[in-house]
Design a protein around this motif. Structure first.
Motif, short mmCIF file in Angstrom:
data_model
loop_
_atom_site.label_atom_id
_atom_site.label_comp_id
_atom_site.label_asym_id
_atom_site.label_seq_id
_atom_site.Cartn_x
_atom_site.Cartn_y
_atom_site.Cartn_z
N ARG A 1 0.81 -1.22 0.00
CA ARG A 1 0.00 0.00 0.00
C ARG A 1 0.84 1.26 0.00
O ARG A 1 0.34 2.33 -0.34
CB ARG A 1 -0.92 0.01 1.22
N CYS A 2 2.09 1.19 0.45
CA CYS A 2 2.85 2.43 0.55
C CYS A 2 4.32 2.21 0.28
O CYS A 2 4.87 1.13 0.54
CB CYS A 2 2.65 3.07 1.92
N ARG A 3 4.93 3.23 -0.27
CA ARG A 3 6.39 3.24 -0.42
C ARG A 3 6.97 4.07 0.71
O ARG A 3 6.26 4.83 1.37
CB ARG A 3 6.80 3.79 -1.77
N VAL A 4 8.26 3.92 0.92
CA VAL A 4 8.92 4.59 2.04
C VAL A 4 10.08 5.42 1.52
O VAL A 4 10.91 4.92 0.74
CB VAL A 4 9.43 3.57 3.08
N LEU A 5 10.14 6.67 1.95
CA LEU A 5 11.24 7.56 1.61
C LEU A 5 11.93 8.00 2.90
O LEU A 5 11.29 8.18 3.93
CB LEU A 5 10.72 8.81 0.88
N ALA A 6 13.24 8.17 2.83
CA ALA A 6 13.99 8.74 3.95
C ALA A 6 14.76 9.94 3.41
O ALA A 6 15.49 9.82 2.43
CB ALA A 6 14.94 7.70 4.54
N TRP A 7 14.58 11.09 4.06
CA TRP A 7 15.25 12.29 3.55
C TRP A 7 16.51 12.58 4.33
O TRP A 7 16.66 12.20 5.48
CB TRP A 7 14.29 13.48 3.60
N ASP A 8 17.42 13.26 3.67
CA ASP A 8 18.54 13.93 4.32
C ASP A 8 18.10 15.36 4.59
O ASP A 8 17.78 16.10 3.66
CB ASP A 8 19.77 13.95 3.41
N MET A 9 18.10 15.75 5.86
CA MET A 9 17.80 17.14 6.20
C MET A 9 18.75 18.07 5.46
O MET A 9 19.90 17.70 5.22
CB MET A 9 17.94 17.32 7.71
N PRO A 10 18.31 19.27 5.09
CA PRO A 10 19.21 20.20 4.39
C PRO A 10 20.56 20.35 5.09
O PRO A 10 20.64 20.53 6.31
CB PRO A 10 18.42 21.52 4.42
N GLY A 11 21.63 20.22 4.28
CA GLY A 11 22.99 20.28 4.79
C GLY A 11 23.56 18.92 5.15
O GLY A 11 24.77 18.77 5.31
N TYR A 12 22.70 17.92 5.27
CA TYR A 12 23.11 16.56 5.63
C TYR A 12 23.14 15.68 4.38
O TYR A 12 22.36 15.89 3.45
CB TYR A 12 22.13 15.95 6.62
N GLY A 13 24.02 14.67 4.39
CA GLY A 13 24.02 13.69 3.31
C GLY A 13 24.11 14.34 1.95
O GLY A 13 25.02 15.10 1.65
N ASP B 1 30.18 11.51 10.06
CA ASP B 1 30.06 11.90 8.65
C ASP B 1 29.26 13.19 8.45
O ASP B 1 29.21 13.70 7.33
CB ASP B 1 29.39 10.77 7.86
N ILE B 2 28.64 13.72 9.49
CA ILE B 2 27.85 14.94 9.35
C ILE B 2 28.77 16.14 9.15
O ILE B 2 29.72 16.32 9.93
CB ILE B 2 26.98 15.17 10.60
N PRO B 3 28.53 16.97 8.16
CA PRO B 3 29.33 18.19 8.02
C PRO B 3 29.17 19.06 9.27
O PRO B 3 28.03 19.35 9.69
CB PRO B 3 28.74 18.87 6.79
N PRO B 4 30.25 19.47 9.90
CA PRO B 4 30.13 20.28 11.12
C PRO B 4 29.25 21.52 10.96
O PRO B 4 28.50 21.88 11.89
CB PRO B 4 31.58 20.65 11.44
#
Length: 242
Positions: free
Chosen positions: A25-37, A156-159
């Motif tokens: 019934r559904c697909r799944v998305l995972a976002w990178d918050m702005p500035g991340y990934g 791995d997150i940009p400071p």
């Protein structure tokens, strides 16, 4: 289903859960918050603009509405999004989060920023910051390999992105809008969460008429990832009951 990560991770934190959450019934998305990934930064990096960035993601994916799943900071962004784009929320899942930072007045704000940014301001690395912060975020029995994985994700997150996200947190307060949420809401707390405690999560649920409140046993602030199977069962049961 759109999954929002916390300040100390990225979309990658959700990767092992995606197959378990996806259904016919559904697909799944995972976002990178702005500035991340893989996401470019935004300016200003504040909650209104983060909510608009999420709306732009839904537009790009061709989604008029979605179930928004937010962990920690992701839950705060989810609440901001629901306040500004309520017609686009089919349901809301809030995990280990808070409707108010609780650190708006001084000196609480200064103490919070020192705890979360002090290592970086003194020339340390994101990995060193992870070593300082992550142990207190986990429950008593995290799965083998999870602490190391979390440490790498934080390293791995940009400071600059991390600093921008942390500095946005003290001004967040969406308690007043919670009673207006007229869609299904599931609030999930970790039994041993010392960041967004179970009583804090319960208070969110109590402000929303039809909200459900559940505590994940033996889990800390990273509850969805400390027991991925239990989290998936809770989430799928919630969606099936809609």
């Amino acid at each position: 289903l759109v999954c929002l990560h916390g300040v100390s991770s990225s979309a990658e934190i959700w990767r092992p859960l995606l197959p378990a959450l996806a259904t016919e019934r559904c697909r799944v998305l995972a976002w990178d918050m702005p500035g991340y990934g893989h996401s470019p930064p935004i300016e200003p990096h504040d909650f209104p603009h983060l909510a608009n960035a999420l709306a732009a993601l839904l537009d790009a994916a061709g989604l008029a509405r979605a179930v928004i799943v937010g962990h920690s900071l992701g839950g705060m962004i989810a609440m901001e999004f629901a306040a500004r784009h309520r017609q686009r929320v089919a349901a809301l899942v809030l995990a280990c989060t808070t409707a108010s930072s609780g650190v708006r007045p001084q000196p609480a704000r200064t103490a919070f920023l020192e705890q979360r940014l002090g290592v970086l301001e003194r020339g340390g690395s994101m990995a060193e910051l992870a070593d300082q912060l992550l142990p207190a975020m986990l429950g008593p029995r995290p799965p083998a390999g999870l602490p190391g994985r979390l440490r790498q994700l934080m390293a791995d997150i940009p400071p600059a992105a991390y600093r921008a996200a942390i500095r946005a947190l003290p001004d967040f307060d969406r308690r007043a809008v919670l009673p207006a949420f007229d869609f299904p809401v599931l609030c999930i707390a970790g039994e041993h969460d010392r960041v967004a405690t179970a009583p804090t999560m319960r208070r969110i649920a109590e402000r929303i008429d039809a909200a459900q409140f559940v505590v994940m046993r033996d889990a800390g602030h990273l509850a969805p990832f400390e027991d991925e199977e239990a989290f998936a069962v809770l989430l799928k049961g919630f969606l099936e009951a809609r």
